[in-house]
Design a protein around this motif. Structure first.
Motif, PDB file in Angstrom:
ATOM      1  N   GLY A  40      15.301  -7.301   3.201  1.00 17.59           N
ATOM      2  CA  GLY A  40      14.931  -8.038   1.927  1.00 17.59           C
ATOM      3  C   GLY A  40      16.085  -9.383   1.835  1.00 17.59           C
ATOM      4  N   ARG A  41      17.319  -8.913   2.322  1.00 15.24           N
ATOM      5  CA  ARG A  41      18.433  -9.945   2.033  1.00 15.24           C
ATOM      6  C   ARG A  41      18.283 -10.998   3.303  1.00 15.24           C
ATOM      7  N   MET A  42      17.562 -10.644   4.553  1.00 14.34           N
ATOM      8  CA  MET A  42      17.508 -11.581   5.496  1.00 14.34           C
ATOM      9  C   MET A  42      16.314 -12.450   5.209  1.00 14.34           C
ATOM     10  N   ASP A  45       9.614 -11.560   6.072  1.00 16.28           N
ATOM     11  CA  ASP A  45       8.458 -11.462   5.231  1.00 16.28           C
ATOM     12  C   ASP A  45       7.110 -10.986   5.884  1.00 16.28           C
ATOM     13  N   SER A  46       7.215 -10.082   7.026  1.00 20.47           N
ATOM     14  CA  SER A  46       6.352  -9.891   7.967  1.00 20.47           C
ATOM     15  C   SER A  46       5.736  -8.469   7.586  1.00 20.47           C
ATOM     16  N   GLN A  48       4.083  -6.448   9.390  1.00 18.96           N
ATOM     17  CA  GLN A  48       4.551  -5.386  10.352  1.00 18.96           C
ATOM     18  C   GLN A  48       5.841  -4.728   9.925  1.00 18.96           C
ATOM     19  N   VAL A  49       6.885  -5.564   9.652  1.00 22.20           N
ATOM     20  CA  VAL A  49       8.147  -5.138   9.321  1.00 22.20           C
ATOM     21  C   VAL A  49       8.185  -4.258   7.986  1.00 22.20           C
ATOM     22  N   HIS A  50       7.431  -4.998   7.034  1.00 21.42           N
ATOM     23  CA  HIS A  50       7.248  -3.989   5.597  1.00 21.42           C
ATOM     24  C   HIS A  50       7.059  -2.647   6.002  1.00 21.42           C
ATOM     25  N   PHE A  51       5.691  -2.416   6.771  1.00 21.86           N
ATOM     26  CA  PHE A  51       5.216  -1.242   6.902  1.00 21.86           C
ATOM     27  C   PHE A  51       5.952  -0.235   7.739  1.00 21.86           C
ATOM     28  N   MET A  52       6.675  -1.037   8.849  1.00 22.46           N
ATOM     29  CA  MET A  52       7.417  -0.321   9.898  1.00 22.46           C
ATOM     30  C   MET A  52       8.604   0.588   9.044  1.00 22.46           C
ATOM     31  N   TYR A 113      10.091  -2.313  -2.699  1.00 20.40           N
ATOM     32  CA  TYR A 113      10.807  -3.375  -3.770  1.00 20.40           C
ATOM     33  C   TYR A 113      11.998  -4.163  -3.221  1.00 20.40           C
ATOM     34  N   LEU A 114      12.778  -3.526  -2.414  1.00 21.00           N
ATOM     35  CA  LEU A 114      13.988  -3.955  -1.945  1.00 21.00           C
ATOM     36  C   LEU A 114      13.773  -4.991  -0.792  1.00 21.00           C
ATOM     37  N   SER A 115      12.517  -4.819  -0.046  1.00 18.33           N
ATOM     38  CA  SER A 115      12.376  -5.566   1.396  1.00 18.33           C
ATOM     39  C   SER A 115      11.106  -6.668   0.477  1.00 18.33           C
ATOM     40  N   GLU A 116      11.054  -6.664  -0.690  1.00 19.86           N
ATOM     41  CA  GLU A 116      10.171  -7.760  -1.424  1.00 19.86           C
ATOM     42  C   GLU A 116       8.791  -7.565  -0.804  1.00 19.86           C
ATOM     43  N   TYR A 117       8.345  -6.499  -0.756  1.00 22.11           N
ATOM     44  CA  TYR A 117       6.830  -6.441  -0.466  1.00 22.11           C
ATOM     45  C   TYR A 117       5.884  -6.553  -1.589  1.00 22.11           C
ATOM     46  N   ARG A 118       5.150  -7.236  -1.812  1.00 22.51           N
ATOM     47  CA  ARG A 118       4.304  -7.349  -3.029  1.00 22.51           C
ATOM     48  C   ARG A 118       2.902  -7.455  -2.663  1.00 22.51           C
ATOM     49  N   PRO A 119       2.176  -6.367  -2.447  1.00 22.43           N
ATOM     50  CA  PRO A 119       0.791  -6.341  -2.103  1.00 22.43           C
ATOM     51  C   PRO A 119      -0.118  -6.813  -3.066  1.00 22.43           C
TER      52      PRO A 119
END
Length: 235
Positions: A40-42, A45-46, A48-52, A113-119
């Motif tokens: 999230g800090r980096m 916003d992929s 694939q990365v969110h779900f990995m 939440y921390l990786s900022e994934y908002r479906p």
């Protein structure tokens, strides 16, 4: 015999005490959250990365923690006591899974939440996450019943963590190696495909096939778990 929430709650409380005393197991739940915070800090916003990271949370909490808790019960011979108690198979497996279920949902929530994934559709993704959680808990229970000790459980769960965390990248090789298309039916890849369809505006009807495949995995793993559990009862 009627289903008793009192027996389930007693098993849950015992699991919570065992979990809180085992720092080697309890500390593992923070790893997906820490990685999610870093992503999230980096500004990554992929999908694939969110779900990995979400699939890592499933594997490391839903499967690893559950596997270790079951294996610890076996190692201490307390699982045999539960099997011989008045508690039914459903009460025992339900009680042994409830703590892991709550932990997995909490860790996945904070990871997203921390990786900022908002479906695009929280409801559809939430249903898929709950179903996926059930699958990984079933896998953890099955491996815990097979393992002879906590040490062995920590080893046999590693392939599961590898396949269901990094296995999604196998799809990039399906054109070159058609046999790898089988991997597309894995629950972690079905979850990613569902998320991609949701981002394109798909509704429940459009993702029913993805949810159905995950549901088939759940039925299969729990059916096998019950078979192994009942075999352990008569050992």
């Amino acid at each position: 015999m009627t289903f008793s929430w009192k027996r389930v709650n007693a098993i849950l409380q015992k699991d919570f005490k065992d979990f809180s005393r085992n720092s080697a197991v309890s500390i593992i739940i923070f790893l997906p959250i820490i990685l999610a915070a870093i992503y999230g800090r980096m500004g990554i916003d992929s999908l694939q990365v969110h779900f990995m990271n979400i699939n890592m949370a499933f594997a490391m909490v839903g499967t690893y923690v559950q596997c270790c808790l079951i294996a610890e019960e076996k190692e201490k011979n307390t699982l045999r006591g539960l099997m011989l108690s008045p508690a039914s198979t459903l009460e025992i497996l339900g009680g042994k899974s409830l703590l892991t279920f709550v932990l997995t949902i909490v860790v996945v929530f904070f990871s997203a939440y921390l990786s900022e994934y908002r479906p695009a559709s929280m409801g559809i993704v939430a249903v898929a996450i709950v179903l996926s959680t059930l699958f990984y808990i079933g896998m953890g229970t099955l491996l815990g019943l097979v393992a002879k000790s906590v040490m062995e459980s920590s080893v046999i769960v590693l392939p599961v963590i590898g396949v269901f965390t990094m296995g999604s990248f196998v799809t990039a090789w399906t054109e070159k190696y058609p046999i790898l298309k089988v991997a597309e039916f894995l629950p972690n890849i079905q979850l990613i495909e569902l998320a991609e369809e949701v981002e394109q505006g798909a509704g429940f009807v459009q993702v029913l096939s993805n949810l159905g495949i995950i549901g088939i995995w759940i039925v299969a793993v729990f059916a096998l778990t019950v078979v192994v559990y009942r075999k352990r009862m008569v050992d």
